[in-house]
Design an enzyme around this catalytic site. Sequence first.
Site, PDB file in Angstrom:
ATOM      1  N   TYR A  17       3.671  -6.144  12.017  1.00  0.00           N
ATOM      2  CA  TYR A  17       4.174  -5.647  10.738  1.00  0.00           C
ATOM      3  C   TYR A  17       3.238  -5.980   9.582  1.00  0.00           C
ATOM      4  CZ  TYR A  17       8.491  -4.550  13.128  1.00  0.00           C
ATOM      5  OH  TYR A  17       9.418  -4.010  13.974  1.00  0.00           O
ATOM      6  N   TYR A 150      18.931  -5.821  15.322  1.00  0.00           N
ATOM      7  CA  TYR A 150      17.544  -5.689  15.782  1.00  0.00           C
ATOM      8  C   TYR A 150      17.511  -5.836  17.298  1.00  0.00           C
ATOM      9  CZ  TYR A 150      12.631  -6.305  16.675  1.00  0.00           C
ATOM     10  OH  TYR A 150      11.369  -6.154  17.179  1.00  0.00           O
ATOM     11  N   ASP A 256      22.898  -8.680  23.462  1.00  0.00           N
ATOM     12  CA  ASP A 256      21.478  -8.992  23.337  1.00  0.00           C
ATOM     13  C   ASP A 256      21.359 -10.431  22.826  1.00  0.00           C
ATOM     14  OD1 ASP A 256      18.871  -9.331  22.576  1.00  0.00           O
ATOM     15  OD2 ASP A 256      18.687  -7.410  21.535  1.00  0.00           O
ATOM     16  N   LYS A 285      12.772 -14.299  24.659  1.00  0.00           N
ATOM     17  CA  LYS A 285      12.225 -15.272  23.703  1.00  0.00           C
ATOM     18  C   LYS A 285      12.103 -16.709  24.230  1.00  0.00           C
ATOM     19  CE  LYS A 285      12.259 -12.878  19.409  1.00  0.00           C
ATOM     20  NZ  LYS A 285      13.066 -11.704  19.129  1.00  0.00           N
TER      21      LYS A 285
HETATM   22  C1  PLP Z   1      12.878 -10.317  19.465  1.00  0.00           C
HETATM   23  C2  PLP Z   1      14.058  -9.574  19.869  1.00  0.00           C
HETATM   24  C3  PLP Z   1      13.964  -8.471  20.743  1.00  0.00           C
HETATM   25  C4  PLP Z   1      12.649  -7.940  21.252  1.00  0.00           C
HETATM   26  O1  PLP Z   1      11.960  -8.856  22.026  1.00  0.00           O
HETATM   27  P1  PLP Z   1      10.379  -8.700  22.227  1.00  0.00           P
HETATM   28  O2  PLP Z   1      10.037  -9.754  23.229  1.00  0.00           O
HETATM   29  O3  PLP Z   1       9.767  -8.938  20.874  1.00  0.00           O
HETATM   30  O4  PLP Z   1      10.129  -7.330  22.723  1.00  0.00           O
HETATM   31  C5  PLP Z   1      15.138  -7.839  21.112  1.00  0.00           C
HETATM   32  N1  PLP Z   1      16.333  -8.266  20.663  1.00  0.00           N
HETATM   33  C6  PLP Z   1      16.464  -9.317  19.839  1.00  0.00           C
HETATM   34  C7  PLP Z   1      17.820  -9.751  19.394  1.00  0.00           C
HETATM   35  C8  PLP Z   1      15.332 -10.003  19.396  1.00  0.00           C
HETATM   36  O5  PLP Z   1      15.463 -11.029  18.555  1.00  0.00           O
END
Ligand code: PLP
Length: 439
Positions: A17, A150, A256, A285
């Site tokens: 970004y 997100y 997620d 992550k």
């Molecule tokens: C960071 C993130 C993603 C994407 O993960 P990447 O490894 O960057 O592709 C998806 N969902 C959430 C909630 C995130 O914080």
Amino acid sequence: MNEQDQLFDKHHIWHPYTSMIDPLPCYPVKSAQGVYIKLADGKKLIDGMSSWWSAIHGYNHPVLNQAAHQQIERMSHIMFGGLTHQPAVDLCQQLIDMTPAGLEKVFVADSGSVAVEVALKMALQFWYNQAVQSGKPSQKTRFLTFSHGYHGDTFAAMSVTDPDNSMHKMYKGFLPQHLFAQSPPCVQIQQGQWPQFNANDLADFTHKLTTHHHEIAAVIIEPIVQGAGGMRIYHPQSLSYIRRLCDHYNVLLILDEIATGFGRTGKLFAFEHAAIEPDILCVGKALTGGYMTLAATLTNRHVAQGVCDGEAGCFMHGPTFMANPLACAVASASLSLIKSNTWQQQVLNIERIFEATLPRLLSYPRVKAVRWLGAIGVIETHQKVQMSSIQELFVQHNVWIRPFGHLIYIMPPYIITEKHLHTLLNAIESALNHDDCFQ
Ligand SMILES: *Cc1c(COP(=O)(O)O)cnc(C)c1O
């Protein structure tokens, strides 16, 4: 790193970004150790970001290093089609053990965004197969989510990410149009107590689900904490309410937990605040303790059955580096560290310090709101931050904090000491006193 290398970086390498034409300054890092990031010029910064939620045990951890060394001596990678290996089995066994009993089928993906793509594809393929079996075209081809969410930067993940934050309008005609409901209001836990829940806060969500359920394959949301889309914390009872609604209307629930998973919110997984179970769960992550990219999508027997029952007979996804053994070995070691359970007290201590210090910052006219949960502390300001000057000020204060928009937030490695956490918070307070740190 010499000046020439820095110029090369500036002129040739994209950063997240950031403009490739007029980039913000980047600080060269030489190494990292524990809670410290060591810059090339010798400066040591206290890390407030855990490299975007991931480095929960701190950097250069002896146990994770050992796992990586041991595995690389055996094999760094081997294809996963037709072959398997101990690191994948060890990792998936641990993931299944630490998640609700129903979740027992694991797809190991190469990044968070891919784990989300996999989750969405599973939901679509699940309903597609059911429709084919009943001789009808599948109507369940849309997703319902919250604004301010997100879920990643790849196309399907982006299509369920907040339309304004991800600038959907630029991809109009290419992105599928999913349903966005107003996100629930931010609430604050205090001394372990959540405020009263009000189902009216989910009126828009309820309306969209009840009127569109026949075409909704799944609800996809970040449980309890919406991360990169606004650092918003919402009521756990919203989650139980949504679970009931999904069950009632025959809609799958994808959670997620890529940002919130592995202890960040004070529970191992954020959905544990609500005592519910998703149909599909995404983790990423912190999965490898921040060592390398790896993510996973877990689901139950029912969904896996539905996905594989149809004409394809399998799930249509298989990345080249699926279940990379090196990453699996480190992730496995990281989960063993988590099992030792020290994270619980560490996160609680961090939360207590946030509770004791963040409300005081509300006395700054610049501060609009403060929020915290577990090892996540958020300060929302009225003006947007001025990125280059606030970053410079933080580096002067020997801390690494990377704000965005109206949000200054920290999510330090769990191992951070009280003293270092106060250094981070003092640096933020100092920024609040500097006009040039804001637009
Ligand atoms: C960071 C993130 C993603 C994407 O993960 P990447 O490894 O960057 O592709 C998806 N969902 C959430 C909630 C995130 O914080």
